[in-house]
Design an enzyme around this catalytic site. Sequence first.
Site, PDB file in Angstrom:
ATOM      1  N   SER A 249       0.855  -1.199   0.000  1.00 24.87           N
ATOM      2  CA  SER A 249       0.000   0.000   0.000  1.00 24.87           C
ATOM      3  C   SER A 249       0.882   1.237   0.000  1.00 24.87           C
ATOM      4  O   SER A 249       2.022   1.212   0.492  1.00 24.87           O
ATOM      5  CB  SER A 249      -0.876   0.009   1.257  1.00 24.87           C
ATOM      6  OG  SER A 249      -1.485   1.273   1.430  1.00 24.87           O
TER       7      SER A 249
ATOM      8  N   TYR B 205      -1.473  -0.841  10.177  1.00 23.92           N
ATOM      9  CA  TYR B 205      -1.617  -1.043   8.728  1.00 23.92           C
ATOM     10  C   TYR B 205      -0.310  -0.677   8.002  1.00 23.92           C
ATOM     11  O   TYR B 205       0.188  -1.448   7.173  1.00 23.92           O
ATOM     12  CB  TYR B 205      -2.787  -0.198   8.209  1.00 23.92           C
ATOM     13  CG  TYR B 205      -3.171  -0.453   6.778  1.00 23.92           C
ATOM     14  CD1 TYR B 205      -3.864  -1.605   6.426  1.00 23.92           C
ATOM     15  CD2 TYR B 205      -2.835   0.453   5.776  1.00 23.92           C
ATOM     16  CE1 TYR B 205      -4.221  -1.846   5.104  1.00 23.92           C
ATOM     17  CE2 TYR B 205      -3.191   0.219   4.456  1.00 23.92           C
ATOM     18  CZ  TYR B 205      -3.883  -0.926   4.121  1.00 23.92           C
ATOM     19  OH  TYR B 205      -4.238  -1.156   2.820  1.00 23.92           O
TER      20      TYR B 205
HETATM   21  P1  NAP Z   1     -11.825  -5.505   1.109  1.00 18.85           P
HETATM   22  O1  NAP Z   1     -12.836  -4.973   0.150  1.00 18.85           O
HETATM   23  O2  NAP Z   1     -12.026  -5.264   2.578  1.00 18.85           O
HETATM   24  O3  NAP Z   1     -11.619  -7.063   0.834  1.00 18.85           O
HETATM   25  C1  NAP Z   1     -10.717  -7.825   1.590  1.00 18.85           C
HETATM   26  C2  NAP Z   1     -11.131  -9.278   1.532  1.00 18.85           C
HETATM   27  O4  NAP Z   1     -10.227 -10.027   2.382  1.00 18.85           O
HETATM   28  C3  NAP Z   1     -12.547  -9.500   2.081  1.00 18.85           C
HETATM   29  O5  NAP Z   1     -13.269 -10.405   1.272  1.00 18.85           O
HETATM   30  C4  NAP Z   1     -12.274 -10.085   3.467  1.00 18.85           C
HETATM   31  O6  NAP Z   1     -13.291 -10.939   3.964  1.00 18.85           O
HETATM   32  C5  NAP Z   1     -11.013 -10.897   3.200  1.00 18.85           C
HETATM   33  N1  NAP Z   1     -10.354 -11.252   4.451  1.00 18.85           N
HETATM   34  C6  NAP Z   1     -10.225 -10.522   5.579  1.00 18.85           C
HETATM   35  N2  NAP Z   1      -9.630 -11.222   6.556  1.00 18.85           N
HETATM   36  C7  NAP Z   1      -9.385 -12.450   6.030  1.00 18.85           C
HETATM   37  C8  NAP Z   1      -8.808 -13.633   6.560  1.00 18.85           C
HETATM   38  N3  NAP Z   1      -8.352 -13.687   7.826  1.00 18.85           N
HETATM   39  N4  NAP Z   1      -8.716 -14.722   5.765  1.00 18.85           N
HETATM   40  C9  NAP Z   1      -9.174 -14.702   4.492  1.00 18.85           C
HETATM   41  N5  NAP Z   1      -9.736 -13.601   3.940  1.00 18.85           N
HETATM   42  C10 NAP Z   1      -9.845 -12.497   4.696  1.00 18.85           C
HETATM   43  O7  NAP Z   1     -10.364  -4.899   0.808  1.00 18.85           O
HETATM   44  P2  NAP Z   1      -9.792  -4.296  -0.570  1.00 18.85           P
HETATM   45  O8  NAP Z   1     -10.015  -2.829  -0.563  1.00 18.85           O
HETATM   46  O9  NAP Z   1     -10.239  -5.101  -1.720  1.00 18.85           O
HETATM   47  O10 NAP Z   1      -8.210  -4.496  -0.328  1.00 18.85           O
HETATM   48  C11 NAP Z   1      -7.526  -5.646  -0.796  1.00 18.85           C
HETATM   49  C12 NAP Z   1      -6.043  -5.511  -0.473  1.00 18.85           C
HETATM   50  O11 NAP Z   1      -5.530  -4.323  -1.063  1.00 18.85           O
HETATM   51  C13 NAP Z   1      -5.757  -5.402   1.035  1.00 18.85           C
HETATM   52  O12 NAP Z   1      -4.552  -6.064   1.335  1.00 18.85           O
HETATM   53  C14 NAP Z   1      -5.583  -3.906   1.241  1.00 18.85           C
HETATM   54  O13 NAP Z   1      -4.788  -3.602   2.356  1.00 18.85           O
HETATM   55  C15 NAP Z   1      -4.918  -3.513  -0.070  1.00 18.85           C
HETATM   56  N6  NAP Z   1      -5.098  -2.100  -0.398  1.00 18.85           N
HETATM   57  C16 NAP Z   1      -6.342  -1.591  -0.627  1.00 18.85           C
HETATM   58  C17 NAP Z   1      -6.469  -0.238  -0.924  1.00 18.85           C
HETATM   59  C18 NAP Z   1      -7.803   0.393  -1.204  1.00 18.85           C
HETATM   60  O14 NAP Z   1      -7.849   1.619  -1.377  1.00 18.85           O
HETATM   61  N7  NAP Z   1      -8.885  -0.345  -1.287  1.00 18.85           N
HETATM   62  C19 NAP Z   1      -5.326   0.586  -0.972  1.00 18.85           C
HETATM   63  C20 NAP Z   1      -4.096   0.021  -0.719  1.00 18.85           C
HETATM   64  C21 NAP Z   1      -3.975  -1.325  -0.448  1.00 18.85           C
HETATM   65  P3  NAP Z   1     -14.505 -10.285   4.859  1.00 18.85           P
HETATM   66  O15 NAP Z   1     -15.146  -9.286   3.998  1.00 18.85           O
HETATM   67  O16 NAP Z   1     -15.387 -11.467   5.160  1.00 18.85           O
HETATM   68  O17 NAP Z   1     -13.839  -9.694   6.069  1.00 18.85           O
END
Ligand code: NAP
Length: 253
Positions: free
Chosen positions: A151, A163
């Site tokens: 990130s 984070y």
């Molecule tokens: P998201 O919409 O919250 O999706 C994350 C997924 O991971 C959800 O389906 C969640 O399940 C699952 N998860 C959480 N804990 C878990 C566990 N212990 N075992 C297996 N699965 C698990 O997040 P996102 O925005 O798509 O982000 C995806 C990645 O990109 C993350 O690593 C995040 O830090 C990174 N990122 C995102 C952004 C952004 O702006 N969105 C920016 C920088 C980096 P539940 O929904 O059931 O909890």
Amino acid sequence: MNLDNKTIVITGAARGLGLAIAEWLAKRGTNLVLIDLDTPELYQAEQTCIAQGAQALALAADVTSETEVANAVSRATDEFGSLHGLVNNAGILRDGLLVKARDGEVTDRLSLEQWQAVIDVNLTGVFLCGREVAASMIASGSQGVIINMSSLARTGNFGQSSYSATKAGVAALTMTWAKELARFGIRCAGVAPGVIETDMTLAMKSAARAKLTSAIPLQRMGRPDEIASAVGFIFANDYFNGRILELDGGLTF
Ligand code: NAP
């Protein structure tokens, strides 16, 4: 790496960036192993990928559990013969200030539970999935690619002690694995998104979202498909190794 008929494991694949990456790969003829917590969205994601013509297998597993990760990777290897990719994407946020104070009086501290939850998913989960998939790739000689989701916050960000620390750790794991695994023909690289439109960011209050968006030189959040195509670029480019691809519209924290 040519994506056609390869098998790629994606964690956190039920929604958000994981689902967008799965759909992007499904359209390009990749077999998919979708790992996430046991929710209806996981099985919907599997159906979505199958509808796009891919072979897809949903496996419910908590990435913080050594046993569940080992079982899921073993099942995926049995099902598809060998694994060629991993997108280590599952991640959570539990933001909070290290210490809160008013008029010189400490009013709150970031709890150990909040800290540990983020370390467990974002760092230990990445370690466990990376280790198991790398072992499977080495055993089958599949010479694959591991992509870790870091990130923009990896350089440190207000209110994001846990984070930011995990995302810096993920960047360090990426370089370490690139060095260790190259001898097996395995590449490892990362993506560092800025602010992307997913449930994670849509959960922010609208005033906070507007303030954040106005700080992005491109004046908009990124789209999940833009992250998916960056992941696709890393899979395709055989010289991309040990580096983090930054995709943030020019935002700096
Ligand atoms: P998201 O919409 O919250 O999706 C994350 C997924 O991971 C959800 O389906 C969640 O399940 C699952 N998860 C959480 N804990 C878990 C566990 N212990 N075992 C297996 N699965 C698990 O997040 P996102 O925005 O798509 O982000 C995806 C990645 O990109 C993350 O690593 C995040 O830090 C990174 N990122 C995102 C952004 C952004 O702006 N969105 C920016 C920088 C980096 P539940 O929904 O059931 O909890």
